[in-house]
Write an enzyme that holds these catalytic residues in place. Sequence first.
Site, PDB file in Angstrom:
ATOM      1  N   ASP A  19       4.059 -14.521  -3.376  1.00 44.71           N
ATOM      2  CA  ASP A  19       4.319 -13.722  -2.190  1.00 44.71           C
ATOM      3  C   ASP A  19       5.606 -14.258  -1.572  1.00 44.71           C
ATOM      4  O   ASP A  19       6.009 -15.400  -1.839  1.00 44.71           O
ATOM      5  CB  ASP A  19       3.144 -13.863  -1.218  1.00 44.71           C
ATOM      6  CG  ASP A  19       3.453 -13.301   0.145  1.00 44.71           C
ATOM      7  OD1 ASP A  19       3.817 -12.122   0.230  1.00 44.71           O
ATOM      8  OD2 ASP A  19       3.349 -14.062   1.130  1.00 44.71           O
ATOM      9  N   LYS A 205      -1.759  -6.072  -4.597  1.00 46.74           N
ATOM     10  CA  LYS A 205      -0.917  -6.959  -5.405  1.00 46.74           C
ATOM     11  C   LYS A 205      -1.580  -7.329  -6.729  1.00 46.74           C
ATOM     12  O   LYS A 205      -0.909  -7.459  -7.757  1.00 46.74           O
ATOM     13  CB  LYS A 205      -0.561  -8.216  -4.611  1.00 46.74           C
ATOM     14  CG  LYS A 205       0.320  -7.941  -3.404  1.00 46.74           C
ATOM     15  CD  LYS A 205       0.673  -9.226  -2.671  1.00 46.74           C
ATOM     16  CE  LYS A 205       1.444  -8.934  -1.401  1.00 46.74           C
ATOM     17  NZ  LYS A 205       1.834 -10.166  -0.675  1.00 46.74           N
TER      18      LYS A 205
END
Length: 279
Positions: A19, A205
């Site tokens: 991230d 994700k």
Amino acid sequence: MSVPPPPARPPDLRLVAVDMDGTFLRTGSTYDRGRFAPLRRRMREAGVRFVVASGNQEAQLLGFFPAAEGPAPDGVVSDNGAIVLADGVRLLETHVPMDALARVLAVLDGDAGLTFIASGPDGAYLRESETPEMRELLTFYHPRYQYVARTADINGHRVSKIALVDEHGFTQAFLDRLSEALDGAMVPVVSGHDSVDLIVPGQHKASGLGVLLDHWGLVPGQVAAFGDSGNDAEMLARAGYGIAMANASAAARDAADFMAPANDDDGVLQVLEGWFPAD
């Protein structure tokens, strides 16, 4: 229960996914480029791919890795998994159905003072009525954008994610009310104290990362993933080595197997330097 530090480099490691905000990036959206460049070279020499996975726009994420400083990430998962790029080629473009988008925009338009930007495969859409401060903030994360006069003008465009921002943060009561009003058309996920993303149901994700794994013939057990927020939880849980940052939210910590130092202490780089030491 305390979360242990990451282990020595896993022998089967083939992909590192990070991230960006609150994880790879320090406060202020910076990272030690000179420190990362040799790490990136050593990762490539070891046959380990580097992927960035974020709620932010693809163009913004690629902008952190200019060609003059080294190769682009091998993969990019943007808009919280709705858009996936591998080796410079888009493998996935997902957007919310147009009828669902119309319902979502009607809900948002009915909440006076709510600040947001809609993003998708063709760029982002920002209302002209947003304040200059919010325009600057939102377009930093979505550099490919165009203005619209009214919320309804976003209808008909391909939208993968809608980012809501409030400098005072969002209460759980607001999130519950919003989720009920959306009725499954889009799903709210927390992406930081002052921001919430509305995402395409079933896309996150972890699902975007799964597209890359299938493309490259890898499995989750060969992945180490770093994250700090609620929108990282699925990715952390699915990766063979899920690593939360010391500054992570409870949702990210609960999903992770290990904990790295905080983002402002360059926690990702610290772990990678242990895994890929200089000769």
